[in-house]
Design a protein around this motif. Structure first.
Motif, PDB file in Angstrom:
ATOM      1  N   THR A 295       0.853  -1.132  -0.038  1.00 42.35           N
ATOM      2  CA  THR A 295       0.018   0.007   0.063  1.00 42.35           C
ATOM      3  C   THR A 295       0.759   1.305   0.114  1.00 42.35           C
ATOM      4  O   THR A 295       0.690   2.200  -0.838  1.00 42.35           O
ATOM      5  CB  THR A 295      -1.019   0.030   1.075  1.00 42.35           C
ATOM      6  OG1 THR A 295      -1.768  -1.213   1.201  1.00 42.35           O
ATOM      7  CG2 THR A 295      -1.805   1.429   1.175  1.00 42.35           C
ATOM      8  N   LEU A 296       1.837   1.347   0.968  1.00 40.64           N
ATOM      9  CA  LEU A 296       2.634   2.458   0.797  1.00 40.64           C
ATOM     10  C   LEU A 296       3.434   2.609  -0.210  1.00 40.64           C
ATOM     11  O   LEU A 296       3.931   3.734  -0.782  1.00 40.64           O
ATOM     12  CB  LEU A 296       3.856   2.192   2.211  1.00 40.64           C
ATOM     13  CG  LEU A 296       2.844   2.718   3.640  1.00 40.64           C
ATOM     14  CD1 LEU A 296       3.824   2.134   4.821  1.00 40.64           C
ATOM     15  CD2 LEU A 296       2.451   4.129   3.805  1.00 40.64           C
ATOM     16  N   LYS A 297       4.243   1.358  -0.749  1.00 41.67           N
ATOM     17  CA  LYS A 297       4.623   1.482  -2.049  1.00 41.67           C
ATOM     18  C   LYS A 297       3.846   2.164  -3.309  1.00 41.67           C
ATOM     19  O   LYS A 297       4.284   2.931  -4.120  1.00 41.67           O
ATOM     20  CB  LYS A 297       5.231   0.264  -2.513  1.00 41.67           C
ATOM     21  CG  LYS A 297       6.070   0.091  -3.720  1.00 41.67           C
ATOM     22  CD  LYS A 297       6.653  -1.392  -4.067  1.00 41.67           C
ATOM     23  CE  LYS A 297       7.576  -1.291  -5.154  1.00 41.67           C
ATOM     24  NZ  LYS A 297       7.825  -2.817  -5.797  1.00 41.67           N
ATOM     25  N   GLU A 298       2.616   1.687  -3.353  1.00 40.15           N
ATOM     26  CA  GLU A 298       1.761   2.322  -4.468  1.00 40.15           C
ATOM     27  C   GLU A 298       1.572   3.840  -3.986  1.00 40.15           C
ATOM     28  O   GLU A 298       1.729   4.633  -5.008  1.00 40.15           O
ATOM     29  CB  GLU A 298       0.487   1.475  -4.392  1.00 40.15           C
ATOM     30  CG  GLU A 298      -0.731   1.881  -5.360  1.00 40.15           C
ATOM     31  CD  GLU A 298      -0.194   2.015  -6.878  1.00 40.15           C
ATOM     32  OE1 GLU A 298      -0.443   2.639  -7.505  1.00 40.15           O
ATOM     33  OE2 GLU A 298       0.437   0.830  -7.181  1.00 40.15           O
ATOM     34  N   LEU A 299       1.290   4.090  -3.030  1.00 39.12           N
ATOM     35  CA  LEU A 299       0.943   5.643  -2.553  1.00 39.12           C
ATOM     36  C   LEU A 299       2.371   6.534  -2.687  1.00 39.12           C
ATOM     37  O   LEU A 299       2.059   7.693  -3.152  1.00 39.12           O
ATOM     38  CB  LEU A 299       0.600   5.749  -1.103  1.00 39.12           C
ATOM     39  CG  LEU A 299      -0.576   5.143  -0.847  1.00 39.12           C
ATOM     40  CD1 LEU A 299      -1.280   5.513   0.598  1.00 39.12           C
ATOM     41  CD2 LEU A 299      -1.729   5.770  -1.697  1.00 39.12           C
ATOM     42  N   SER A 300       3.458   5.870  -2.765  1.00 41.43           N
ATOM     43  CA  SER A 300       4.804   6.634  -3.034  1.00 41.43           C
ATOM     44  C   SER A 300       4.915   7.033  -4.435  1.00 41.43           C
ATOM     45  O   SER A 300       5.655   8.143  -4.785  1.00 41.43           O
ATOM     46  CB  SER A 300       5.905   5.863  -2.439  1.00 41.43           C
ATOM     47  OG  SER A 300       6.393   4.820  -3.568  1.00 41.43           O
ATOM     48  N   LYS A 301       4.105   6.436  -5.227  1.00 38.71           N
ATOM     49  CA  LYS A 301       4.130   7.099  -6.788  1.00 38.71           C
ATOM     50  C   LYS A 301       3.077   7.985  -7.097  1.00 38.71           C
ATOM     51  O   LYS A 301       3.142   8.415  -8.220  1.00 38.71           O
ATOM     52  CB  LYS A 301       3.840   5.720  -7.538  1.00 38.71           C
ATOM     53  CG  LYS A 301       4.800   4.502  -7.373  1.00 38.71           C
ATOM     54  CD  LYS A 301       3.971   3.342  -7.970  1.00 38.71           C
ATOM     55  CE  LYS A 301       5.042   2.071  -7.702  1.00 38.71           C
ATOM     56  NZ  LYS A 301       4.231   0.899  -8.275  1.00 38.71           N
ATOM     57  N   HIS A 302       2.445   8.377  -5.952  1.00 38.30           N
ATOM     58  CA  HIS A 302       1.231   9.442  -6.359  1.00 38.30           C
ATOM     59  C   HIS A 302       1.038  10.630  -5.438  1.00 38.30           C
ATOM     60  O   HIS A 302       1.671  10.850  -4.452  1.00 38.30           O
ATOM     61  CB  HIS A 302      -0.116   8.681  -6.233  1.00 38.30           C
ATOM     62  CG  HIS A 302      -0.507   7.318  -6.993  1.00 38.30           C
ATOM     63  ND1 HIS A 302      -0.867   7.557  -8.332  1.00 38.30           N
ATOM     64  CD2 HIS A 302      -0.045   5.811  -6.786  1.00 38.30           C
ATOM     65  CE1 HIS A 302      -0.587   6.265  -8.810  1.00 38.30           C
ATOM     66  NE2 HIS A 302      -0.538   5.216  -7.952  1.00 38.30           N
ATOM     67  N   THR A 303       0.513  11.728  -6.285  1.00 38.86           N
ATOM     68  CA  THR A 303       0.264  12.943  -5.372  1.00 38.86           C
ATOM     69  C   THR A 303      -1.380  12.563  -5.205  1.00 38.86           C
ATOM     70  O   THR A 303      -2.095  12.418  -6.017  1.00 38.86           O
ATOM     71  CB  THR A 303       0.682  14.154  -6.206  1.00 38.86           C
ATOM     72  OG1 THR A 303       1.687  14.363  -6.349  1.00 38.86           O
ATOM     73  CG2 THR A 303      -0.059  15.553  -5.441  1.00 38.86           C
ATOM     74  N   PHE A 304      -1.921  12.853  -3.982  1.00 35.71           N
ATOM     75  CA  PHE A 304      -3.203  12.588  -3.554  1.00 35.71           C
ATOM     76  C   PHE A 304      -3.701  13.731  -2.469  1.00 35.71           C
ATOM     77  O   PHE A 304      -2.770  14.074  -1.897  1.00 35.71           O
ATOM     78  CB  PHE A 304      -3.442  11.272  -3.132  1.00 35.71           C
ATOM     79  CG  PHE A 304      -2.559  10.645  -2.036  1.00 35.71           C
ATOM     80  CD1 PHE A 304      -2.823  11.026  -0.542  1.00 35.71           C
ATOM     81  CD2 PHE A 304      -1.382  10.247  -2.431  1.00 35.71           C
ATOM     82  CE1 PHE A 304      -2.165  10.565   0.419  1.00 35.71           C
ATOM     83  CE2 PHE A 304      -0.543   9.589  -1.209  1.00 35.71           C
ATOM     84  CZ  PHE A 304      -0.649   9.949  -0.056  1.00 35.71           C
TER      85      PHE A 304
END
Length: 560
Positions: A295-304
């Protein structure tokens, strides 16, 4: 009672009321988004983006395919998937075809699934193959005639999709063997639908959009009937409520929300998926939030900018060593719902992200949002906030009269355009929870202060709240009581640091050789994960009872 003292707490720019009549149906809302935001990304999943235009085309194809099966207008179609792109496509397809969405928890056991399929009268199901064995086990007892099977990699393109499916099936072994003759693969259904024409039904605000299953107040799982108008209202209410901070998203930056809550849960359905449709936002689909590193790896790729979640997820993420690999500085609103947000978790989240957790409150029966703390608040209030636009809340005594004294506890009742039409085919249960003047009695005991802020103090019923999911003791007791060797049993909730509450099962044995291990296995086979007892206690004497023989759960809570 028309007074709304809470309006004084509204941030500047938040209206007292919303106009839900601007859309005839959720389909109209979605089709507006498909046109207005055609080139924008609607969903991102495992590195693959799906645009609004693609969602439009694919859901149109799936809707045409579903109509070709000969289902009558208003037919119920079950959706049993985690957060994968097929879910929003199938959801839009079901509604565009003129059918009703039945949201199903993919982790249900055959017993739980059978009940929901039979009760809803679902004739078709779109299901991820990982859970096909569950369907196979109960299919014969249901009215389901049409099955659309998804695989994890269906919408990831040929090469990546094949690789993902290979790993899921053969390396991780997440797809147990199943046999469902006649089932059609998701991509094949899309291909068939591409050559068909969608017959667009004329939908009205009071047509049923979805059946959202809940324990209600008794424990038998009932379908809350949510109309198109109910969900539209809640989308517009949520949009108005978040506006004071979401308008700070820089021009040219697409509003983006993290969807870590399951889309089959009404919180994510409305506040993630449908609200993003309305605002042209991007939704980051997280299929398994329990896998924190992924989950954190995925979120590290985005601006949200928006992150609706439950207390347990905020807590787990904030305490994870990889937390700082993610850029949290663009986060504008963190909405906490589903269960009580703990002050310590809220403080930790604020310290680490700079964005306060805004606790709200709602139920499946209210589509779900009813109240929330102002999104401009900078500190945790420990309350569930104030009623959102077009919503009235009051505190009732046992006779149904208003409690006007500030801070005096009573049952929270809610009125607004987001309140359900009733329970599916259960007029008796509907009558129990609706007042003559249209208020829904929640079963939650709360208080209201002079400013119109509400606080939950207790629950009227014996429901246990595990990580935001309702667990009804009656259901677990009914299941365990059927186990050979059990004389009597009772279930209570006990405090738990991780999940808020945990299920405790107390058993008096008929057969002295009955073991804890056997009970756990039996519960594993018959109850989905969050319903399974965390604690099991055996007693030699009978359980405490009232003079009429009713087991006194409150007595069991007193003893450890």
């Amino acid at each position: 009672m028309n007074e709304r003292p809470w309006l004084a707490a509204y941030p500047q720019g938040v209206p007292a009321d919303i106009d839900a009549s601007q859309y005839q149906s959720l389909v109209q809302l979605m089709e507006e988004a498909f046109t207005k935001y055609a080139t924008r990304t609607a969903y991102t999943f495992m590195g693959k983006d799906t645009t609004f235009a693609q969602t439009d085309a694919q859901s149109r194809q799936m809707a045409a395919y579903l109509q070709s099966l000969g289902l009558a207008r208003g037919a119920r179609v079950a959706l049993m998937m985690p957060n994968i792109p097929q879910y929003p496509i199938a959801m839009a397809a079901v509604l565009r075809a003129g059918y009703v969405v039945v949201n199903v928890n993919p982790l249900y056991t055959p017993r739980e699934l059978e009940h929901q399929l039979k009760d809803s009268g679902a004739q078709a199901i779109v299901i991820l193959e990982n859970f096909a064995t569950t369907l196979q086990a109960c299919l014969g007892a249901t009215a389901v005639k049409h099955i659309v099977l998804c695989a994890m990699g269906d919408r990831l393109g040929l090469l990546k999709g094949a690789l993902v499916n290979y790993v899921v099936r053969n390396v991780k072994k997440l797809v147990p063997h199943f046999e469902l003759p006649g089932a059609v693969r998701f991509n094949d259904a899309l291909d068939k639908g591409a050559s068909l024409t969608l017959d667009k039904p004329e939908l009205k605000p009071d047509d049923i959009a979805l059946l959202q299953y809940t324990g209600g107040t008794t424990g038998v799982s009932k379908g809350a009937v949510l109309l198109h108008s109910n969900v539209i209202a809640n989308v517009l209410q949520s949009e108005a409520w978040n506006e004071p901070v979401m308008k700070q998203v820089p021009a040219g930056e697409q509003p983006t929300s993290v969807c870590a809550l399951p889309l089959y849960h009404i919180f994510a359905f409305t506040v993630n998926m449908m609200l993003s449709m309305r605002t042209g936002g991007k939704t980051i689909l997280i299929p398994n939030p329990r896998d924190l590193p992924a989950t954190l790896k995925e979120l590290s790729k985005h601006t949200f900018h928006s992150f609706p979640a439950v207390n347990t997820l905020f807590n787990a993420l904030a305490n994870h060593p990889d937390f700082d690999t993610v850029n949290w500085k663009n986060l504008k609103v963190s909405v906490g719902g589903g269960m009580a947000v703990q002050a310590a978790v809220a403080q930790l989240w604020l310290d680490k992200t700079g964005c306060p957790v805004c606790e709200g409150y709602g139920l499946s029966e209210t589509s779900p949002s009813a109240s929330c703390n102002p999104v401009t608040a900078k500190e945790f209030s420990g309350t569930i906030g104030v009623p959102i636009p077009s919503t009235w809340m009051r505190i009732l005594d046992d006779a149904g009269n208003d409690i006007t004294a500030s801070g005096e506890p009573g049952e929270i009742a809610i009125k607004g355009p987001q309140v359900m039409a009733g329970y599916w085919q259960r007029p008796d249960e509907t009558a129990k929870v609706m007042t003559a003047d249209g208020y829904f009695r929640t079963g939650d005991i709360g208080t209201m202060d002079a400013r119109g802020y509400f606080k939950i103090v207790d629950r009227k019923k014996d429901m246990v709240l595990v990580s935001g999911f309702n667990v009804y003791p009656n259901e677990i007791e009914d299941v365990v009581a059927r186990m050979p060797g059990v004389l009597e049993c009772a279930v209570v909730g006990v405090p738990d640091e991780k999940t808020g509450e945990a299920v405790k099962l107390v058993i008096v044995r008929r057969d002295p050789s009955l073991t804890e291990e056997a009970v756990r296995q039996y519960c594993h086979d018959n109850l989905t994960g969050y319903k399974r007892p965390r604690h099991i206690e055996f007693r030699t004497e009978e359980l405490p009872k009232s003079p009429v023989g009713k087991i006194l759960r409150r007595e069991l809570r007193k003893k450890k």
